[in-house]
Write a protein that holds these residues in place. Structure first.
Motif, PDB file in Angstrom:
ATOM      1  N   HIS A   1      13.927   1.919 -25.650  1.00 12.75           N
ATOM      2  CA  HIS A   1      14.031   3.229 -25.355  1.00 12.75           C
ATOM      3  C   HIS A   1      13.548   3.616 -24.021  1.00 12.75           C
ATOM      4  O   HIS A   1      14.450   4.427 -23.489  1.00 12.75           O
ATOM      5  CB  HIS A   1      13.073   3.794 -26.529  1.00 12.75           C
ATOM      6  N   TRP A   2      12.245   3.182 -23.786  1.00  9.68           N
ATOM      7  CA  TRP A   2      11.587   3.862 -22.579  1.00  9.68           C
ATOM      8  C   TRP A   2      11.987   3.192 -21.429  1.00  9.68           C
ATOM      9  O   TRP A   2      11.830   3.863 -20.181  1.00  9.68           O
ATOM     10  CB  TRP A   2      10.233   3.988 -22.585  1.00  9.68           C
ATOM     11  N   PHE A   3      12.719   2.097 -21.300  1.00 13.94           N
ATOM     12  CA  PHE A   3      13.243   1.169 -19.915  1.00 13.94           C
ATOM     13  C   PHE A   3      14.465   1.114 -19.867  1.00 13.94           C
ATOM     14  O   PHE A   3      15.191   1.666 -19.127  1.00 13.94           O
ATOM     15  CB  PHE A   3      12.353   0.070 -19.890  1.00 13.94           C
ATOM     16  N   ILE A   4      15.208   0.447 -20.945  1.00 14.84           N
ATOM     17  CA  ILE A   4      16.380  -0.227 -20.808  1.00 14.84           C
ATOM     18  C   ILE A   4      17.323   1.022 -21.177  1.00 14.84           C
ATOM     19  O   ILE A   4      18.688   1.225 -20.168  1.00 14.84           O
ATOM     20  CB  ILE A   4      16.776  -1.090 -21.774  1.00 14.84           C
ATOM     21  N   GLU A   5      17.180   1.958 -21.882  1.00 17.07           N
ATOM     22  CA  GLU A   5      18.165   2.895 -22.204  1.00 17.07           C
ATOM     23  C   GLU A   5      18.068   4.067 -21.268  1.00 17.07           C
ATOM     24  O   GLU A   5      18.829   4.997 -21.448  1.00 17.07           O
ATOM     25  CB  GLU A   5      18.024   3.528 -23.654  1.00 17.07           C
ATOM     26  N   GLN A   6      17.109   4.146 -20.503  1.00 18.50           N
ATOM     27  CA  GLN A   6      17.225   5.230 -19.417  1.00 18.50           C
ATOM     28  C   GLN A   6      17.998   5.056 -18.284  1.00 18.50           C
ATOM     29  O   GLN A   6      18.155   6.302 -17.758  1.00 18.50           O
ATOM     30  CB  GLN A   6      15.693   5.364 -18.975  1.00 18.50           C
ATOM     31  N   LEU A   7      18.457   3.785 -18.279  1.00 20.95           N
ATOM     32  CA  LEU A   7      19.483   3.668 -17.127  1.00 20.95           C
ATOM     33  C   LEU A   7      20.583   2.956 -17.249  1.00 20.95           C
ATOM     34  O   LEU A   7      20.702   2.275 -18.557  1.00 20.95           O
ATOM     35  CB  LEU A   7      18.743   2.474 -16.007  1.00 20.95           C
ATOM     36  N   PRO A   8      21.961   3.487 -16.657  1.00 19.77           N
ATOM     37  CA  PRO A   8      23.188   2.928 -16.915  1.00 19.77           C
ATOM     38  C   PRO A   8      23.110   1.339 -16.738  1.00 19.77           C
ATOM     39  O   PRO A   8      22.243   0.964 -15.922  1.00 19.77           O
ATOM     40  CB  PRO A   8      24.175   3.641 -16.273  1.00 19.77           C
TER      41      PRO A   8
ATOM     42  N   LEU B   1       6.603   4.749  -7.657  1.00 21.82           N
ATOM     43  CA  LEU B   1       6.562   3.440  -8.519  1.00 21.82           C
ATOM     44  C   LEU B   1       5.085   3.586  -9.230  1.00 21.82           C
ATOM     45  O   LEU B   1       5.123   3.118 -10.626  1.00 21.82           O
ATOM     46  CB  LEU B   1       6.305   2.252  -7.585  1.00 21.82           C
ATOM     47  N   PHE B   2       3.962   3.996  -8.839  1.00 21.85           N
ATOM     48  CA  PHE B   2       2.895   3.889  -9.635  1.00 21.85           C
ATOM     49  C   PHE B   2       3.111   4.987 -10.803  1.00 21.85           C
ATOM     50  O   PHE B   2       2.370   4.799 -11.911  1.00 21.85           O
ATOM     51  CB  PHE B   2       1.705   4.461  -8.715  1.00 21.85           C
ATOM     52  N   GLU B   3       3.583   5.994 -10.546  1.00 24.09           N
ATOM     53  CA  GLU B   3       3.895   7.144 -11.596  1.00 24.09           C
ATOM     54  C   GLU B   3       4.741   6.303 -12.787  1.00 24.09           C
ATOM     55  O   GLU B   3       4.428   6.606 -13.823  1.00 24.09           O
ATOM     56  CB  GLU B   3       4.445   8.439 -11.108  1.00 24.09           C
ATOM     57  N   THR B   4       5.889   5.848 -12.349  1.00 28.82           N
ATOM     58  CA  THR B   4       6.678   5.182 -13.139  1.00 28.82           C
ATOM     59  C   THR B   4       5.841   4.036 -14.031  1.00 28.82           C
ATOM     60  O   THR B   4       5.893   4.182 -15.338  1.00 28.82           O
ATOM     61  CB  THR B   4       8.100   4.561 -12.619  1.00 28.82           C
ATOM     62  N   HIS B   5       5.082   3.272 -13.346  1.00 35.87           N
ATOM     63  CA  HIS B   5       4.621   2.260 -13.929  1.00 35.87           C
ATOM     64  C   HIS B   5       3.299   2.889 -15.008  1.00 35.87           C
ATOM     65  O   HIS B   5       3.469   2.633 -16.226  1.00 35.87           O
ATOM     66  CB  HIS B   5       3.515   1.347 -13.302  1.00 35.87           C
ATOM     67  N   GLU B   6       2.728   3.628 -14.748  1.00 43.52           N
ATOM     68  CA  GLU B   6       1.476   4.526 -15.467  1.00 43.52           C
ATOM     69  C   GLU B   6       2.360   5.165 -16.807  1.00 43.52           C
ATOM     70  O   GLU B   6       1.715   5.168 -17.885  1.00 43.52           O
ATOM     71  CB  GLU B   6       1.016   5.455 -14.651  1.00 43.52           C
ATOM     72  N   GLY B   7       3.674   5.750 -16.546  1.00 43.40           N
ATOM     73  CA  GLY B   7       4.274   6.458 -17.645  1.00 43.40           C
ATOM     74  C   GLY B   7       4.710   5.319 -18.508  1.00 43.40           C
ATOM     75  O   GLY B   7       4.688   5.693 -20.021  1.00 43.40           O
ATOM     76  N   LEU B   8       5.276   4.381 -18.069  1.00 40.31           N
ATOM     77  CA  LEU B   8       5.758   3.218 -18.972  1.00 40.31           C
ATOM     78  C   LEU B   8       4.618   2.736 -19.689  1.00 40.31           C
ATOM     79  O   LEU B   8       4.775   2.646 -20.937  1.00 40.31           O
ATOM     80  CB  LEU B   8       6.435   2.016 -18.070  1.00 40.31           C
TER      81      LEU B   8
END
Length: 142
Positions: free
Chosen positions: A109-116, A4-11
């Motif tokens: 691009h980086w959040f919505i389109e990354q998931l179906p 979760l932390f890695e995802t937050h930091e990446g976003l």
């Protein structure tokens, strides 16, 4: 938790240039967006603190910076002088308007389109459950 932390930091790393290029911090961008969506483009300082997760002194410092830059003004409620509002100025609205298209494109691009779509819906539902449990004072805020 590490994931979760890695995802937050990446976003944040992907989104940061979109607000930084417009002279804003992420916290300032968040506050301006919340003010722009509020009735009268204003919020009581205490409500802005709750919505941003800041302490009262933290939101005071944030609004001080935004006011120095002409993006918000403070207004006292004439009916109850104990209430102070942060109100988005025309300059603040314009700055936000300049930053939003790039910011929204990056979120897309980086959040919505990354998931179906079904996974995105499930993630959002799960995040709301966690938010409501961890920050019940924020549940009126969507």
């Amino acid at each position: 938790m590490g994931l979760l932390f890695e995802t937050h930091e990446g976003l944040i790393a992907k989104l940061e240039p979109t607000w930084r290029d417009h002279g804003l911090s992420g916290l300032e961008m968040n506050a301006l967006q919340r003010l722009s969506r509020s009735p009268g483009r204003r919020l009581r300082m205490v409500d802005l603190a709750t919505q941003t997760g800041l302490s009262t002194s933290g939101v005071t410092r944030l609004v001080d910076r935004l006011q120095r830059n002409g993006l918000v003004v403070r207004e006292t409620d004439p009916a109850d002088r104990r209430n102070t509002y942060a109100t988005l100025t025309q300059e603040g609205d314009a700055r936000l308007g300049q930053a939003l298209p790039e910011y929204r494109a990056a979120v897309q691009h980086w959040f919505i389109e990354q998931l179906p779509p079904d996974q995105l819906d499930s993630l959002l539902a799960a995040l709301r459950i966690l938010r409501d449990a961890l920050r019940p004072e924020a549940t009126a805020i969507t």
